[in-house]
Every structure is written in C-alpha cells, then in structure tokens.
Design an enzyme around this catalytic site. Sequence first.
Site, short mmCIF file in Angstrom:
data_model
loop_
_atom_site.label_atom_id
_atom_site.label_comp_id
_atom_site.label_asym_id
_atom_site.label_seq_id
_atom_site.Cartn_x
_atom_site.Cartn_y
_atom_site.Cartn_z
N TYR A 1 6.85 22.62 8.05
CA TYR A 1 7.70 21.69 7.02
C TYR A 1 8.63 20.48 8.09
CZ TYR A 1 8.18 17.97 3.76
OH TYR A 1 9.05 17.08 2.31
N LEU B 1 0.72 -1.13 0.21
CA LEU B 1 0.31 -0.43 0.06
C LEU B 1 0.49 0.90 -0.04
CD1 LEU B 1 -2.99 1.32 0.51
CD2 LEU B 1 -2.50 0.77 2.47
#
Length: 192
Positions: free
Chosen positions: A152, A7
């Site tokens: 970030y 995944l």
Amino acid sequence: MSGKVALVTGCSTGVGLHAAVRLAEAGFIVVATMRDTGKRQALLDEAAKAGVAVEVVPLDVCSQGSIDAVVADCIARHGRIDLLVNNAGAGFLGSVEQTGDEDLRRTMETNFFGVWNLTKAVLPHMRAAGSGRIITVTSVGGLLGQPFNEAYCAAKFAVEGMMEGLAPLAKQFGVDVCLVEPGPINTEFVAS
C-alpha cells in the site's frame, strides 16, 4: 453549461462519499463514481439529507475501457471536467514476505495505475479548457513507510511522485494539482 463539473472516484463510502456531497453543496455538478453501483444507497441518502443531487456512474479504475467510457460520457453530457478527485483505493496489509504477486499487483493497479490512467484521460480536456484541478487522495502512507503495509505504501509513494512531478507542468496550462495525505480515518476502507 451550468455549474462546474466534478468527477469523483470511490464514492460508495468514506472520503469519496462525503467529498461528493460537499462538492454538490458547493454548487458542482457531481459525477460520483464507484466500481459497484449496488453500493450507491448510502451516497444517495447523504445527498438527500443535504438537499443535493449527485450522478452515480459505474467506474472501475482498473479498466482502461471503463475509464475511457466515463470520461467520454462526462464530456459528452457536460462538456467539461473542472475537477477530478482521485479517491478510489484498495488497502492491503502484509509484509513483503507475506504479500503475493496477485495482491501486490491489485494494490498497485487500483492505487497507482488507476490514478495514473484516469488523470491521463482527464488531463487533455483540462489542458484544452486552460483550467482545472486534480485532487488526489493519497495517505500518510505515501510519506512514511509503515511495517506490514509495504504494498500500500509503495503505491501511495508512487502516486506522490507522479503528482509532484506533474504539478509544475500542469500549472503551465492552468491546471492545479493537489495531494491530500490523510492519516487514519474511521471509514469502511479497511473492511472493504
């Protein structure tokens, strides 16, 4: 059940796109996710050039409902998730003084909480299987703070701490936890 199942998040461009194709080439059944499946053509073109197939599935890592639905569907169709690649991310440039709460929360939601919640959803299945691997793409920005990139970097530092804390526990039930910490890569990440 045939091959191992991977995944992979954030597959519309860049690292996620190429990881999905390479994993398919290595024999994985690849469930390649992206928030906007309207952007899937580049991935499908790369997969076709490589002579492999990938399943494209919509996933918004900022939505618990989306996470739960994708994990449940993957388990229902394939019976397992052997590899989770946490790659989806969102950039944001700005200093602390320039960053509004909305931008900070969006950056943290995608880059940290998305990883946290998807890992939390997949981990019980790996634990039950007694095996698995979680690879999380962080950034050199998770190791070294960078001016005008504070939000970030904060999110990536948080992911680093999460995965470093999880690794020894997960190892006890057969799950390997890995971090990939790239520097600048010429992709569409900053533009998007």
